[in-house]
Design an enzyme around this catalytic site. Sequence first.
Site, short mmCIF file in Angstrom:
data_model
loop_
_atom_site.label_atom_id
_atom_site.label_comp_id
_atom_site.label_asym_id
_atom_site.label_seq_id
_atom_site.Cartn_x
_atom_site.Cartn_y
_atom_site.Cartn_z
N ILE A 157 0.83 -1.20 0.00
CA ILE A 157 0.00 0.00 0.00
C ILE A 157 0.87 1.25 0.00
CG2 ILE A 157 -1.73 1.30 1.29
CD1 ILE A 157 -2.69 -1.48 2.37
N ASP A 209 11.02 2.46 6.64
CA ASP A 209 10.58 1.07 6.67
C ASP A 209 11.82 0.18 6.72
OD1 ASP A 209 9.64 -1.53 6.19
OD2 ASP A 209 7.97 -0.79 4.99
N ALA A 258 -4.06 2.53 8.20
CA ALA A 258 -3.40 1.25 8.42
C ALA A 258 -4.05 0.48 9.56
CB ALA A 258 -1.90 1.48 8.67
N ARG A 259 -3.60 0.73 10.78
CA ARG A 259 -4.15 0.05 11.96
C ARG A 259 -4.25 1.04 13.10
NH1 ARG A 259 -5.86 -3.02 9.02
NH2 ARG A 259 -5.50 -5.26 8.77
N ASP A 290 -9.10 6.46 9.10
CA ASP A 290 -10.03 5.40 8.74
C ASP A 290 -10.05 4.28 9.77
OD1 ASP A 290 -11.87 4.16 6.77
OD2 ASP A 290 -10.29 2.65 6.58
N GLU A 333 -13.16 0.45 17.93
CA GLU A 333 -14.09 0.43 16.80
C GLU A 333 -15.33 -0.38 17.16
OE1 GLU A 333 -12.14 -0.88 13.23
OE2 GLU A 333 -10.64 0.72 13.32
N HIS A 382 -13.54 2.76 8.80
CA HIS A 382 -12.73 1.58 8.46
C HIS A 382 -13.19 0.95 7.14
CE1 HIS A 382 -10.04 -1.74 10.38
NE2 HIS A 382 -9.86 -1.65 9.07
N LEU A 383 -13.23 1.78 6.10
CA LEU A 383 -13.68 1.28 4.81
C LEU A 383 -12.69 1.56 3.68
CD1 LEU A 383 -14.69 4.15 3.50
CD2 LEU A 383 -16.87 3.54 4.53
#
Length: 348
Positions: A181, A200, A259-260, A284, A289, A308-309
Amino acid sequence: MPEPIRVLVAGDDFVLNRLMTDALHADSGPAPWDVRELHLPWPHVPFGRVGEVDEASGSEEQLIEALRGARVCLTQMAPLTRRVLTACPQLELFAVSRGGPVNADLDAATRHGVAVTFAPGRNAESTAEHTLGLMLAAMRRIPQAHAGMLAGRWDSGLFAYEATGLEIAGSTVGLVGAGAIGGRVAAALVALGAEVLVTDPYVERSALPAGVRAVSLDELLARATVVSLHARLTDETAGLIGADQIRAMRPGSVLINCARGGLLDYTALAAALRAGHLFAAGLDVYDVEPLPAGHPLRDAPHVVLTPHLAGASRAVAERAARMVAAEAGRWLRGEPLLHRANPVAAHP
């Protein structure tokens, strides 16, 4: 002619049964398969914990009954638990049409000789595009302008210098994570004229898109106008962006997270938005949640929220269906499975 192999297609209202059935027949033809269907209620009924697995839809009882006689199951959310495996000894392949098979007990599946596969990268394009959408919406304050129009206002004051938004072109954008991503987001940002920095430790610099530079997290936070999170959630990355990291970001910068939720301290983020340290945020994913009523983000200024979509598109559902159908075809032909999640074990 050999008898058709019974396969259970256990779809929901995102990865539809018809998508998986059509993909199965397109890959292998209708003759080998005796298709049975089970409809699961996600996303209209939230997923949850079923037995010992997470993020599952439906019940063990439903799945056991539907799997009667089936050697293959194609699904997104059905729960593969110890109880299901014990009750369904004929099952050989459980293909999960999502980026990780969290709804399957992999250890139990291995003990029972059931191969579990999944669909890595199914939503990379969709999530990358959603990230860019949130980034643009937050930087240009599009939702606030839209809300004003709906309320009957013509907010010409948004042309005042202090109220205007930011541009991607000419900005420095930092990506925390440069996998499937993050790499797509990086390439798109370069095309839009941004300077792109990534941090990263697991990505080879030679694999980065042209024009993208790898730096440390500290340098990225200090230099970027926009910081976007794309790391996996692990013990190493949990809480990666906390109060100290947010304070280290440039005044007037933007934070994006598709992401998370566990990567980010949302209380610290809301405080930074209220204090004016950050220009905006686009989110998102969350620490809790669905987002509860009293969450500090609910009344934070200049934040764009989606439920979260990022990974939700018709192309994702269609791609996921093709990926699990292709694994069923490989299993049928005796070929190695491409995305196996558990070790090879002989079926008892």
